[in-house]
Design a protein around this motif. Structure first.
Motif, PDB file in Angstrom:
ATOM      1  N   LEU A 173       0.828  -1.208   0.000  1.00  0.00           N
ATOM      2  CA  LEU A 173       0.000   0.000   0.000  1.00  0.00           C
ATOM      3  C   LEU A 173       0.864   1.261   0.000  1.00  0.00           C
ATOM      4  O   LEU A 173       0.527   2.257  -0.648  1.00  0.00           O
ATOM      5  CB  LEU A 173      -0.924   0.002   1.214  1.00  0.00           C
ATOM      6  N   LEU A 174       1.990   1.196   0.711  1.00  0.00           N
ATOM      7  CA  LEU A 174       2.888   2.352   0.762  1.00  0.00           C
ATOM      8  C   LEU A 174       3.489   2.630  -0.610  1.00  0.00           C
ATOM      9  O   LEU A 174       3.522   3.781  -1.069  1.00  0.00           O
ATOM     10  CB  LEU A 174       4.002   2.092   1.775  1.00  0.00           C
ATOM     11  N   ILE A 261      -0.183   9.410   2.654  1.00  0.00           N
ATOM     12  CA  ILE A 261       0.434   9.298   1.332  1.00  0.00           C
ATOM     13  C   ILE A 261      -0.474   8.502   0.392  1.00  0.00           C
ATOM     14  O   ILE A 261      -0.685   8.871  -0.764  1.00  0.00           O
ATOM     15  CB  ILE A 261       1.815   8.635   1.439  1.00  0.00           C
ATOM     16  N   LEU A 262      -1.025   7.396   0.891  1.00  0.00           N
ATOM     17  CA  LEU A 262      -1.923   6.578   0.074  1.00  0.00           C
ATOM     18  C   LEU A 262      -3.183   7.359  -0.294  1.00  0.00           C
ATOM     19  O   LEU A 262      -3.619   7.346  -1.450  1.00  0.00           O
ATOM     20  CB  LEU A 262      -2.291   5.295   0.826  1.00  0.00           C
ATOM     21  N   PHE A 263      -3.758   8.041   0.682  1.00  0.00           N
ATOM     22  CA  PHE A 263      -4.969   8.815   0.455  1.00  0.00           C
ATOM     23  C   PHE A 263      -4.715   9.928  -0.566  1.00  0.00           C
ATOM     24  O   PHE A 263      -5.497  10.139  -1.493  1.00  0.00           O
ATOM     25  CB  PHE A 263      -5.448   9.411   1.781  1.00  0.00           C
ATOM     26  N   GLY A 264      -3.595  10.626  -0.401  1.00  0.00           N
ATOM     27  CA  GLY A 264      -3.243  11.684  -1.346  1.00  0.00           C
ATOM     28  C   GLY A 264      -2.943  11.132  -2.728  1.00  0.00           C
ATOM     29  O   GLY A 264      -3.278  11.747  -3.748  1.00  0.00           O
ATOM     30  N   GLY A 265      -2.313   9.935  -2.783  1.00  0.00           N
ATOM     31  CA  GLY A 265      -2.010   9.307  -4.060  1.00  0.00           C
ATOM     32  C   GLY A 265      -3.261   8.963  -4.841  1.00  0.00           C
ATOM     33  O   GLY A 265      -3.310   9.121  -6.069  1.00  0.00           O
ATOM     34  N   ILE A 266      -4.282   8.479  -4.135  1.00  0.00           N
ATOM     35  CA  ILE A 266      -5.548   8.145  -4.784  1.00  0.00           C
ATOM     36  C   ILE A 266      -6.176   9.394  -5.408  1.00  0.00           C
ATOM     37  O   ILE A 266      -6.662   9.371  -6.546  1.00  0.00           O
ATOM     38  CB  ILE A 266      -6.529   7.502  -3.775  1.00  0.00           C
TER      39      ILE A 266
END
Length: 280
Positions: A173-174, A261-266
């Motif tokens: 996920l990271l 980071i994951l949320f922002g990436g999405i």
């Protein structure tokens, strides 16, 4: 005469959505991408998938020579082969997923411009493909682990090894989160593609792969919060080797940063896929 059902394809309005339902409908396509990436990469090689074993084996041997013998860097009194291999297989999984995901738009611009499918299927397939590679390399790690355990080497595994799948999922996920950030940026700024390999190389040395976290001075350990990969690798070493340094506060903050980071990436990935074809 009954009318045939019509499927209307329209852009995703919700930039926060993962659209897992659509991804599940395209699971056969994801499976095809996984097969393509796994088979074609080694199709023209003589040794084939054996490279999955050769790479960590020779890298660990090189680290033993350079960092173990010449630089004499501590491995927290654990066998050097196990110490380096534990770091290498986990770092390799993260870095490969991160690199492949970062090039999602750049490597698939022709495909994305011709046909519709959930764009997230490509980075997801990369993560799954590398998970197969991780499983093979982890099997090699287990061979050396049980060997050193049998000869009475200072290896102290704990019940924490049951959380190994969670460590792998965390790294997946990271890498997906970081990769979606970079893939969206490289769609517009191609210079990042050339800097990516350099950044990944430096990132490895900022992660406790070839050295234990215990060697990092206390005043600099807070900087490890900016590197969410570090606690995952340290946790793996603690679980399997019984050696490592892990602060619960630092770990919690790193996991929080990873989620952000994951949320922002999405968000940025969903925004970029709408205008990607126009950008290139």
């Amino acid at each position: 005469m009954s009318e045939k059902p019509i499927t209307i394809i329209k852009p995703q309005n919700n930039i926060f959505a993962l659209d897992l339902g659509t991804l599940w409908k395209y699971r056969d396509l994801i499976r095809m991408f996984v097969k393509r990436d796994f088979v074609t990469f080694y199709k023209q090689t003589i040794l084939g998938p054996l490279w999955f074993l050769i790479q960590p084996l020779f890298t660990s041997a090189m680290f033993m020579l350079i960092f173990g013998r010449l630089a004499n860097i501590s491995t927290d009194e654990t066998p050097q082969m196990l110490f380096y291999m534990a770091g290498i297989i986990n770092w390799t999984y993260f870095s490969e997923c991160f690199t492949k995901t970062s090039n999602t738009f750049a490597n698939n611009k022709g495909l994305f411009g011709k046909i519709y499918f959930p764009r997230l299927a490509v980075p997801l397939a990369d993560v799954i493909t590398n998970m197969i590679r991780y499983a093979i390399q982890f099997s090699l790690f287990l061979v050396f682990f049980f060997y050193f355990l049998a000869i009475g080497a200072p290896v102290s595994p704990s019940w924490l090894i049951v959380f190994t799948p969670i460590v792998v999922m965390y790294l997946a996920l990271l890498s997906l989160g970081y990769g979606m950030w970079i893939s969206a940026l490289t769609a517009k700024y191609w210079d990042l593609r050339f800097a990516l390999a350099f950044v990944v190389q430096l990132w490895m040395y900022a992660t406790p792969v070839v050295y234990p976290l215990s060697l990092v001075p206390e005043k600099y350990r807070m900087l490890m919060i900016l590197n969410p990969v570090a606690p995952a690798i340290e946790f793996f070493k603690i679980a399997w080797l019984g050696a490592g340094t892990l602060d619960p506060l630092h770990t919690g903050l790193s996991m929080l940063l990873a989620l952000l980071i994951l949320f922002g990436g999405i968000i940025i990935f969903n925004r970029t896929e709408k205008t990607f074809v126009d950008t290139i």
